[in-house]
Design a protein around this motif. Sequence first.
Motif, PDB file in Angstrom:
ATOM      1  N   GLN A  28      30.420  11.721 -11.396  1.00 54.20           N
ATOM      2  CA  GLN A  28      31.041  10.944 -12.472  1.00 54.20           C
ATOM      3  C   GLN A  28      31.313  11.780 -13.725  1.00 54.20           C
ATOM      4  O   GLN A  28      31.579  11.229 -14.792  1.00 54.20           O
ATOM      5  N   SER A 102      36.048   3.564 -15.364  1.00 51.74           N
ATOM      6  CA  SER A 102      36.119   4.538 -14.261  1.00 51.74           C
ATOM      7  C   SER A 102      34.925   5.475 -14.260  1.00 51.74           C
ATOM      8  O   SER A 102      34.527   5.981 -13.203  1.00 51.74           O
ATOM      9  N   ASN A 107      33.706   5.756  -8.802  1.00 52.75           N
ATOM     10  CA  ASN A 107      33.404   6.179  -7.434  1.00 52.75           C
ATOM     11  C   ASN A 107      31.940   6.574  -7.256  1.00 52.75           C
ATOM     12  O   ASN A 107      31.636   7.619  -6.696  1.00 52.75           O
ATOM     13  N   GLU A 110      29.920   4.066  -3.685  1.00 54.88           N
ATOM     14  CA  GLU A 110      30.082   4.412  -2.275  1.00 54.88           C
ATOM     15  C   GLU A 110      29.549   5.797  -1.931  1.00 54.88           C
ATOM     16  O   GLU A 110      29.748   6.273  -0.812  1.00 54.88           O
TER      17      GLU A 110
END
Length: 304
Positions: A28, A102, A107, A110
């Motif tokens: 991230q 975001s 992401n 997952e």
Amino acid sequence: MRERVHATYWLETGDDPARTAEVIAGEQSSGTFVALAHETPELKDRSGARVERLDILETVSTPSLPGAKRPDVSRAERYTRATLELSWPVENFGPSLPNLWSTVAGNLFELQPVSGLRLTGLTLPPAFTAPFAGPGFGIAGTRTLSGVAEGPLIGTIIKPSIGLSVEETAAQVRELVAGDIDFIKDDELQADGARCPFDERVRAVMRVVNDHADRTGKKAMVAFNLTGDFDQMRRRHDLVLREGGTCVMLVLNSVGLVGVEAFRRHAQLPIHAHRAGWGALTRCPALGFDYAPWQMLWRLAGAD
């Protein structure tokens, strides 16, 4: 912008929790799934996410979510649960709500070592929050327009959600205002359908509301659902305002953060924020969002 955004998570992993925390922090921010020659120590120090805290809570024998991978499948299954706090420099994304989303909720859910991850807290410094207007009316302004200075606002939703005509909707509103209701809202399914077009509905309902207010001095607040494309929402807002309305409604997850933020700059009425779709983000306790950090983003965008 040396100030930092802090996010807190509930984490479950079948790997070493410290290693998983670093994987999330890297993914991230400046890292990825392989080492990068250009991710220098100086760059990582400047732009990388930091693991601020990792508190072990418990271990369990089965994963909360499917699909997670363990580094050593020959050993008995064991999944560690922990409280994880990460931070990022504000300069990574600037004062931008979609890019913050975001970063803190992108992401990471997952990632292979993760068998459970939930955003539970968010702390935003002034360097991030200062540019946002936030709610235009908030609690105090909403109370003023509704005429309810203290105590609960007694409200209801027009039902059936869909299928009533303009005349049937106005007739139901007439019964509600006669019963001294404080707040009425469209259902999120009712926007501008052929059987109950938005413009006709607003004019008919506001005739009832205004007539009752002229006779009694009490004006019910009606949240008209003007969810649509941006030009439609602006035009619908202006109609509600001209007809004497005191509230509009947006379906947040349908309109998006950018849509709400842009609409807030146009709005001259309180924005009733409908959270349709929220269940998909929160129903599983091992995934998604707690309500507090989620609503913080929408309040900054301008929801009252």
